[in-house]
Design an enzyme around this catalytic site. Structure first.
Site, short mmCIF file in Angstrom:
data_model
loop_
_atom_site.label_atom_id
_atom_site.label_comp_id
_atom_site.label_asym_id
_atom_site.label_seq_id
_atom_site.Cartn_x
_atom_site.Cartn_y
_atom_site.Cartn_z
N HIS A 201 108.06 119.85 -48.09
CA HIS A 201 106.92 119.47 -47.25
C HIS A 201 106.60 117.99 -47.41
O HIS A 201 106.33 117.29 -46.43
CB HIS A 201 105.70 120.32 -47.61
CG HIS A 201 104.66 120.35 -46.53
ND1 HIS A 201 103.49 119.62 -46.60
CD2 HIS A 201 104.61 121.00 -45.34
CE1 HIS A 201 102.77 119.84 -45.51
NE2 HIS A 201 103.42 120.67 -44.73
N HIS A 222 104.32 116.47 -38.20
CA HIS A 222 102.97 116.83 -37.78
C HIS A 222 102.57 116.06 -36.52
O HIS A 222 103.20 115.09 -36.14
CB HIS A 222 101.96 116.56 -38.89
CG HIS A 222 102.11 117.48 -40.05
ND1 HIS A 222 102.91 117.19 -41.14
CD2 HIS A 222 101.58 118.71 -40.30
CE1 HIS A 222 102.86 118.20 -42.00
NE2 HIS A 222 102.06 119.12 -41.51
N HIS A 231 107.75 124.38 -39.50
CA HIS A 231 107.17 125.26 -40.51
C HIS A 231 107.74 126.68 -40.40
O HIS A 231 107.84 127.37 -41.43
CB HIS A 231 105.64 125.26 -40.39
CG HIS A 231 104.99 124.02 -40.92
ND1 HIS A 231 104.71 122.95 -40.12
CD2 HIS A 231 104.58 123.69 -42.17
CE1 HIS A 231 104.15 121.99 -40.86
NE2 HIS A 231 104.06 122.42 -42.10
N HIS A 362 94.17 125.28 -38.87
CA HIS A 362 95.19 124.96 -39.88
C HIS A 362 94.72 123.90 -40.85
O HIS A 362 94.78 124.07 -42.08
CB HIS A 362 96.47 124.49 -39.18
CG HIS A 362 97.33 123.60 -40.02
ND1 HIS A 362 97.32 122.22 -39.90
CD2 HIS A 362 98.21 123.87 -41.03
CE1 HIS A 362 98.16 121.70 -40.78
NE2 HIS A 362 98.72 122.67 -41.47
N HIS A 366 93.53 123.94 -45.11
CA HIS A 366 94.12 123.02 -46.09
C HIS A 366 93.03 122.31 -46.90
O HIS A 366 93.07 122.26 -48.13
CB HIS A 366 94.97 121.97 -45.37
CG HIS A 366 96.42 122.30 -45.28
ND1 HIS A 366 97.31 122.08 -46.30
CD2 HIS A 366 97.15 122.85 -44.27
CE1 HIS A 366 98.52 122.46 -45.93
NE2 HIS A 366 98.45 122.94 -44.69
N PHE A 383 99.28 116.46 -47.82
CA PHE A 383 100.59 116.97 -47.42
C PHE A 383 101.64 116.79 -48.51
O PHE A 383 102.56 117.60 -48.63
CB PHE A 383 101.06 116.27 -46.14
CG PHE A 383 100.39 116.79 -44.89
CD1 PHE A 383 99.89 118.07 -44.82
CD2 PHE A 383 100.27 115.98 -43.77
CE1 PHE A 383 99.27 118.55 -43.67
CE2 PHE A 383 99.67 116.45 -42.61
CZ PHE A 383 99.16 117.74 -42.57
N HIS A 396 100.50 129.32 -44.18
CA HIS A 396 101.36 128.94 -43.06
C HIS A 396 102.05 130.13 -42.43
O HIS A 396 102.46 130.06 -41.25
CB HIS A 396 102.36 127.87 -43.48
CG HIS A 396 101.89 126.50 -43.16
ND1 HIS A 396 102.02 125.95 -41.89
CD2 HIS A 396 101.23 125.58 -43.89
CE1 HIS A 396 101.48 124.75 -41.87
NE2 HIS A 396 100.99 124.49 -43.07
#
Length: 627
Positions: A201, A222, A231, A362, A366, A383, A396
């Protein structure tokens, strides 16, 4: 299955046997080095390349060398070469002229420690060198599972009604992560180790890779149409690797079903630091100490989270969460661009337009999970470190499920179709598979879950009934309030600051009848969003509400809330490319009873990290559902 028996059990789905000794672990194979196959056109690539490698050119045989200036678009170049290249030989042009994004060959890429996107990088808790291990293997095109292969059924992490099956599933997941963590100690460069899986990632999200053929261009998955397919593939191999380690080809990941009120807390299996099983040395292998302590036990997740925002009472929070998911999949996901994000092709700078789920629920999860006391909000809140929390993969898995659910609604919502452009279909990534082979995978091969041989055990959608409640009557003060606000042309003569509040009047398209509304969505676009990438940024968007900083703001339960723009710290450069977001207005205008207004009152309210954030464009356009 008692946990004490797991390591000595032979799973019926596989012929391999696990033992409790790791000195001679039978399921760990030594890297096999193969001679790289010769390819007609290879390109010099770099992973966070050093300056001397940053030549934006294709490296080919001398007779075919072609320099691509930074300001030349490849499509225009093809047209301009019409007198040189005929229809017959265009197909033989160097592969870097093809538009889809490609991940470079890991064997020829070189990486440096990341600094961008990590505000306090000297105090970073996780490694900043994110390159995958180089085993000298040639990249193969991945072959999908054959017909007749077992379909792995992913299961909701909160649902323990079938206690026996639930315990077995939990123990399998814990065992898989335990074995991955053991590889960190015995063979840290093994591509199946936990840290190597976590680094994937970081490499794709924090400027670890450049694009194949374009060493000056960072690769970022992203804020574009790459978000969902990347993903999906990432979890696909992660799941199969765990199955390989525990010798069970039926193993399937749990998913954190935060779109269901019953699953809106962190799943219990991830909470306890200790495990009552001696197998894991009394440590819970899926526990992560870098989580926000305020949000652990029985705290309802906030799907529109802001660090400085106040928490709602649990029942109302759950209702507003459902409305947030409704917006992500219905109101703002009316077409593929609203749901997936904008186009992103090779030779272009980092992407700009984020999709609805990515930018809202999403990102909220996080940040809500990440530890706010850590220098970079590790683990989930950045990230570069998110993959070190086993909860990341379960979160995810539900994000991936959102893609399935969105697509399942296409009968009622005709715009719910994936992109059909070759630029999207042939975009590709490189992973190590469960057999330690280096494979290239393509977006086009992950569109249908049937081809990947996995599915989700439950697909109920309580949020489908969570469209915000309509106003009982039109606001009597809206017209007068709108007149006192600057037009967007007046307010954005130069990029305008959002903090604490930016409010403008935006001219709407001409009025439409019912049939015309079925063909096109009225959409709000916010463009030219500029901010620092080393911190979490977020602002909320309201339409046709008398927003000011002295009153209680609407929530996603209210019809005036359009959505938000949010970014987790990321990227390979200190300052963002100019970002963008879009919001569907058809339902919002109906629910606020403001369809007849000539102007829309748009308010952007700073929530986090907006001290230096500016926007340069706000407009409303009509977009066909099947564009």
């Amino acid at each position: 299955m008692p946990s004490s028996l797991l390591l000595s059990t032979t799973f019926t789905a596989s012929s391999c046997t696990l033992t409790s000794t790791f000195a001679n672990t039978p399921f760990i194979t030594q890297p096999s080095f193969k001679t790289r196959t010769k390819q007609a056109h290879r390109f010099r690539v770099s992973c966070n390349a050093s300056p001397e490698d940053n030549e934006n050119q294709l490296i080919q045989p001398e007779t075919q060398k072609l320099i691509l200036p930074d300001n030349v678009d490849r499509r225009n170049l093809l047209v301009g070469l019409g007198g040189l290249y005929t229809a017959a030989n265009i197909a033989s042009l160097p592969s870097a002229l093809a538009s889809p994004i490609m991940t470079p060959d890991l064997n020829s890429a070189k990486c440096e420690e990341l600094t961008s996107g990590i505000k306090n990088y000297p105090d970073a808790l996780r490694p900043r060198l994110c390159r995958p291990p180089k085993l000298g293997k040639a990249i193969k095109d991945y072959e999908l599972p054959k017909d007749g292969a077992v379909c792995r059924m992913r299961w909701p992490a909160h649902d323990n009604r079938d206690e026996k099956t639930y315990k077995e599933n939990v123990e399998k997941y814990k065992l898989g992560i335990h074995l991955m963590r053991t590889l960190d100690k015995t063979n840290p460069n093994h591509p199946h180790s936990f840290s190597q899986q976590a680094k994937i990632h970081c490499a794709y999200c924090n400027g670890g890779y450049t694009q194949e053929g374009f060493p000056k261009m960072n690769l970022q998955i992203h804020n574009s149409w790459l978000f969902f397919p990347f993903h999906r593939w990432y979890l696909y191999f992660y799941e199969r690797i765990i199955g390989k380690l525990i010798c069970d080809n039926t193993f399937a990941l749990p998913y954190w079903k935060w779109d269901d009120p019953a699953g809106m807390t962190i799943p219990e299996m991830f909470i306890a630091e200790k495990d009552d099983s001696a197998v894991f040395n009394n440590k819970n292998p899926i526990f992560d100490k870098y989580r926000d302590a305020r949000h652990l036990r029985q705290q309802t997740v906030n799907l529109f989270f802001s660090p400085n925002g106040s928490e709602l009472e649990s029942k109302r929070q759950k209702a507003c969460n459902l409305s947030m998911v409704y917006r992500d999949l219905i109101s703002n996901g009316t077409d593929w661009k609203g749901f997936f994000g904008g186009e992103y092709v090779a030779g272009k700078e980092e992407p700009k337009l984020q999709g609805s789920v990515e930018g809202n629920s999403h990102t909220a999860v996080h940040i809500w999970v990440g530890d706010s006391t850590q220098p970079n909000r590790e683990d989930m809140g950045n990230f570069y470190s998110a993959g070190y929390d086993p909860l990341f993969y379960v979160h995810h898995a539900n994000v991936d499920r959102m893609w399935k659910l969105w697509k399942d609604l296409k009968k009622d919502f005709p715009g719910h179709e994936e992109p059909t452009s070759d630029d999207w279909l042939n975009a590709s990534y490189v992973f190590y598979d469960e057999n330690e082979e280096l494979v290239r995978v393509y977006n086009k091969d992950c569109v249908n879950l049937q081809d990947l041989k996995y599915d989700y055990a439950e697909s109920d959608t309580p949020w489908l009934k969570s469209r915000p409640t309509r106003r009982e009557e039109k606001s009597k003060d809206l017209s007068s309030a709108t007149v006192d606000v600057k037009t967007v042309e007046e307010a954005l003569k130069t990029p305008a600051r959002v903090d604490p509040l930016l409010k403008v009047r935006v001219k709407r398209p001409a009025k439409r009848n019912v049939e015309e509304k079925k063909q096109e969505e009225e959409k709000l676009f916010i463009t030219g969003i500029k901010f620092s990438t080393d911190k979490f940024v977020k602002f909320d968007v309201f339409v046709n509400d008398k927003v000011d900083t002295t009153r209680v703001l609407p929530t996603p339960c209210d019809p005036e809330f359009a959505g938000c723009y949010a970014q987790i710290p990321h990227s390979g450069q200190e300052e963002s490319p100019l970002g963008a977001a879009s919001f569907g207005l058809n339902e919002l205008l109906e629910d606020t009873k403001t369809e007849d207004e000539e102007y829309a009152l748009v308010a952007l309210v700073a929530r986090a990290g907006c001290e230096d954030l500016t926007v340069s464009g706000i407009e409303i356009k009509l977009v066909p559902y099947n564009s």
